[in-house]
Design a protein around this motif. Sequence first.
Motif, PDB file in Angstrom:
ATOM      1  N   UNK A   1       0.844  -1.197   0.000  1.00 26.07           N
ATOM      2  CA  UNK A   1       0.000   0.000   0.000  1.00 26.07           C
ATOM      3  C   UNK A   1       0.882   1.251   0.000  1.00 26.07           C
ATOM      4  N   UNK A   2       0.477   2.234  -0.781  1.00 25.21           N
ATOM      5  CA  UNK A   2       1.167   3.523  -0.821  1.00 25.21           C
ATOM      6  C   UNK A   2       0.233   4.568  -0.219  1.00 25.21           C
ATOM      7  N   UNK A   3       0.726   5.314   0.772  1.00 24.54           N
ATOM      8  CA  UNK A   3      -0.071   6.375   1.380  1.00 24.54           C
ATOM      9  C   UNK A   3       0.643   7.715   1.218  1.00 24.54           C
ATOM     10  N   UNK A   4      -0.017   8.614   0.533  1.00 26.30           N
ATOM     11  CA  UNK A   4       0.501   9.967   0.297  1.00 26.30           C
ATOM     12  C   UNK A   4      -0.345  10.926   1.118  1.00 26.30           C
ATOM     13  N   UNK A   5       0.299  11.697   2.003  1.00 25.81           N
ATOM     14  CA  UNK A   5      -0.437  12.582   2.903  1.00 25.81           C
ATOM     15  C   UNK A   5       0.113  14.001   2.831  1.00 25.81           C
ATOM     16  N   UNK A   6      -0.724  14.912   2.358  1.00 23.76           N
ATOM     17  CA  UNK A   6      -0.409  16.349   2.333  1.00 23.76           C
ATOM     18  C   UNK A   6       0.961  16.617   1.710  1.00 23.76           C
ATOM     19  N   UNK A   7       1.225  15.935   0.610  1.00 21.40           N
ATOM     20  CA  UNK A   7       2.539  16.004  -0.030  1.00 21.40           C
ATOM     21  C   UNK A   7       2.658  17.261  -0.891  1.00 21.40           C
ATOM     22  N   UNK A   8       3.767  17.982  -0.712  1.00 17.81           N
ATOM     23  CA  UNK A   8       4.043  19.170  -1.518  1.00 17.81           C
ATOM     24  C   UNK A   8       5.507  19.182  -1.930  1.00 17.81           C
ATOM     25  N   UNK A   9       5.758  19.754  -3.119  1.00 20.88           N
ATOM     26  CA  UNK A   9       7.123  19.896  -3.602  1.00 20.88           C
ATOM     27  C   UNK A   9       7.251  21.223  -4.349  1.00 20.88           C
ATOM     28  N   UNK A  10       8.190  22.038  -3.885  1.00 19.85           N
ATOM     29  CA  UNK A  10       8.470  23.321  -4.516  1.00 19.85           C
ATOM     30  C   UNK A  10       9.869  23.313  -5.116  1.00 19.85           C
ATOM     31  N   UNK A  11       9.983  23.938  -6.281  1.00 21.79           N
ATOM     32  CA  UNK A  11      11.278  24.218  -6.883  1.00 21.79           C
ATOM     33  C   UNK A  11      11.373  25.738  -7.007  1.00 21.79           C
ATOM     34  N   UNK A  12      11.963  26.369  -5.998  1.00 23.05           N
ATOM     35  CA  UNK A  12      11.963  27.830  -5.971  1.00 23.05           C
ATOM     36  C   UNK A  12      10.548  28.350  -5.808  1.00 23.05           C
ATOM     37  N   UNK A  13      10.107  29.169  -6.752  1.00 26.29           N
ATOM     38  CA  UNK A  13       8.754  29.712  -6.704  1.00 26.29           C
ATOM     39  C   UNK A  13       7.718  28.783  -7.332  1.00 26.29           C
ATOM     40  N   UNK A  14       8.186  27.760  -8.055  1.00 30.06           N
ATOM     41  CA  UNK A  14       7.254  26.869  -8.757  1.00 30.06           C
ATOM     42  C   UNK A  14       6.793  25.745  -7.849  1.00 30.06           C
ATOM     43  N   UNK A  15       5.475  25.516  -7.828  1.00 30.98           N
ATOM     44  CA  UNK A  15       4.892  24.426  -7.044  1.00 30.98           C
ATOM     45  C   UNK A  15       4.623  23.259  -7.985  1.00 30.98           C
ATOM     46  N   UNK A  16       5.362  22.173  -7.805  1.00 26.35           N
ATOM     47  CA  UNK A  16       5.181  20.999  -8.665  1.00 26.35           C
ATOM     48  C   UNK A  16       4.082  20.084  -8.123  1.00 26.35           C
ATOM     49  N   UNK A  17       4.024  19.917  -6.798  1.00 28.65           N
ATOM     50  CA  UNK A  17       3.002  19.104  -6.131  1.00 28.65           C
ATOM     51  C   UNK A  17       2.465  19.922  -4.966  1.00 28.65           C
ATOM     52  N   UNK A  18       1.132  19.979  -4.855  1.00 33.15           N
ATOM     53  CA  UNK A  18       0.516  20.927  -3.933  1.00 33.15           C
ATOM     54  C   UNK A  18      -0.474  20.227  -2.993  1.00 33.15           C
ATOM     55  N   UNK A  19      -0.018  19.896  -1.771  1.00 37.23           N
ATOM     56  CA  UNK A  19      -0.880  19.345  -0.721  1.00 37.23           C
ATOM     57  C   UNK A  19      -1.662  18.133  -1.221  1.00 37.23           C
ATOM     58  N   UNK A  20      -0.957  17.178  -1.761  1.00 36.13           N
ATOM     59  CA  UNK A  20      -1.561  16.015  -2.410  1.00 36.13           C
ATOM     60  C   UNK A  20      -1.723  14.868  -1.415  1.00 36.13           C
ATOM     61  N   UNK A  21      -2.924  14.275  -1.390  1.00 30.11           N
ATOM     62  CA  UNK A  21      -3.191  13.125  -0.519  1.00 30.11           C
ATOM     63  C   UNK A  21      -3.995  12.082  -1.280  1.00 30.11           C
ATOM     64  N   UNK A  22      -3.558  10.825  -1.217  1.00 27.72           N
ATOM     65  CA  UNK A  22      -4.308   9.708  -1.783  1.00 27.72           C
ATOM     66  C   UNK A  22      -3.685   8.411  -1.284  1.00 27.72           C
ATOM     67  N   UNK A  23      -4.407   7.313  -1.454  1.00 30.43           N
ATOM     68  CA  UNK A  23      -3.922   5.989  -1.060  1.00 30.43           C
ATOM     69  C   UNK A  23      -4.046   5.037  -2.237  1.00 30.43           C
ATOM     70  N   UNK A  24      -2.979   4.305  -2.508  1.00 34.93           N
ATOM     71  CA  UNK A  24      -2.994   3.270  -3.549  1.00 34.93           C
ATOM     72  C   UNK A  24      -3.072   1.922  -2.837  1.00 34.93           C
ATOM     73  N   UNK A  25      -4.150   1.213  -3.056  1.00 33.91           N
ATOM     74  CA  UNK A  25      -4.419  -0.014  -2.308  1.00 33.91           C
ATOM     75  C   UNK A  25      -4.040  -1.261  -3.104  1.00 33.91           C
ATOM     76  N   UNK A  26      -3.728  -2.350  -2.402  1.00 35.06           N
ATOM     77  CA  UNK A  26      -3.383  -3.602  -3.078  1.00 35.06           C
ATOM     78  C   UNK A  26      -4.598  -4.260  -3.713  1.00 35.06           C
ATOM     79  N   UNK A  27      -4.326  -5.106  -4.702  1.00 38.76           N
ATOM     80  CA  UNK A  27      -5.389  -5.900  -5.299  1.00 38.76           C
ATOM     81  C   UNK A  27      -6.057  -5.292  -6.512  1.00 38.76           C
ATOM     82  N   UNK A  28      -5.740  -4.055  -6.836  1.00 35.39           N
ATOM     83  CA  UNK A  28      -6.309  -3.409  -8.024  1.00 35.39           C
ATOM     84  C   UNK A  28      -5.197  -2.655  -8.748  1.00 35.39           C
ATOM     85  N   UNK A  29      -5.393  -2.448 -10.060  1.00 35.05           N
ATOM     86  CA  UNK A  29      -4.493  -1.598 -10.820  1.00 35.05           C
ATOM     87  C   UNK A  29      -4.987  -0.163 -10.695  1.00 35.05           C
TER      88      UNK A  29
END
Length: 310
Positions: free
Chosen positions: A1-29
Motif C-alpha cells: 500500500x502507498x499512502x501519500x499525505x499532504x505532499x508538496x514539492x516546490x522548486x523555488x517559486x514553482x509548485x510541482x506538487x501541492x498538498x496532495x493526498x491519496x492511497x494506492x491499495x493492493x489488489x487493483x491496478x
Amino acid sequence: MIQVKNLSKRYGERIAVDDLSFTVRPGVVTGFLGPNGAGKSTTMRMIVGLDAATSGTVTVNGRRYADHPAPLRELGALLEAKSVHASRSAYNHLRVIAATTGIPKRRVDEVIELVGLHQVARKPAGAFSLGMGQRLGIATALLGDPETVILDEPVNGLDPEGVLWIRNLLKTLAAEGRTVFVSSHLMSEMALTAEHLVVIGRGRLIADVPIAEFTSRACTSSVRVRSPHSAALSELLAGPDVSITSSERGVLHVTGLSIEQIGERAAQAGICLYELSPQQASLEEVFMDLTRDCVEYRAAGEAATAGKVA
C-alpha cells in the motif's frame, strides 16, 4: 500500500506538487493520470525517495521507502527505462543489482524470461530499441519480487503484442494482491487496464475514484440510434435542447433525449429502429473535460478544440 499525505514539492517559486493526498491499495491496478506538468513524475520520484518532499509524507507498506531493510523487495519502480549503462548487457545489469541487494541469481533468469528478453539478454543494452528498454526497465522493477510496483509510462515504445502483454501482467500482479500504480497518457489503454484512478492537475488532486465512477462524471451522454429512416427520425427528434450528429450512414447520436423518449417518438411515427443504446463518454473525453484548465502547454488551435469536449 502507498499512502501519500499532504505532499508538496516546490522548486523555488514553482509548485510541482501541492498538498496532495491519496492511497494506492493492493489488489487493483490504480492508474495515475494528469496532463504534462501535472506533477505525476515528481510524485512518483518522491514515493521512492529520489526527490525530497517540501512537506508532507509518503509511506510504502507503512514505512518510508528508504527505511525498509530490503527496499527492492517492498517496491519496484520503472521511472526511466534508459537508466542503464549502455555497454552493459541486460543480464549483467540485472545481475549487478541482484548481487548488491541480496537477490538470488536465479531471479535474474526468471525476470528475463518473464519480460521476453531471453534472446537478447547478453547484448549491450545501449543497442536496445525503446520497447526492449521498457522491458528491461520492467524486469528491473520486478527483480525483487516486490509487493508494490510503480511504473511510469510502461507501454511507451511497445508494439501491440507488447501492450497486451503489459496489460495482462499488471492485472496478474494486482490479482496476486500486489499494489500496482501506473501512469500513462494512453487513455484507451488505461481504460482497459485500470480499476481505480488518481487524477491530478497542476499538482493538486482532481479525482480519486473507481474508473466507472470517473467516466460517469461526463457532463453529457448520448444515445446511439440506428435506423433505415435516419433522416426522417432526425427531423422528428429535432428540438431546441436536442443535439443530433451522425458519424456513419443510418446512425444518429442524440443528446438531450432519453432512450425512452426516442423510442416512444419513433414508435408513434412508425419508424423502424435497429438499435437504441446509451453511449457513455469515454475515459479520454471525461479526462479532457476535467483537466482542460490544468494543461501547461497547448498548441495553436487546441484551446478551441478543448472547449468542445463533452
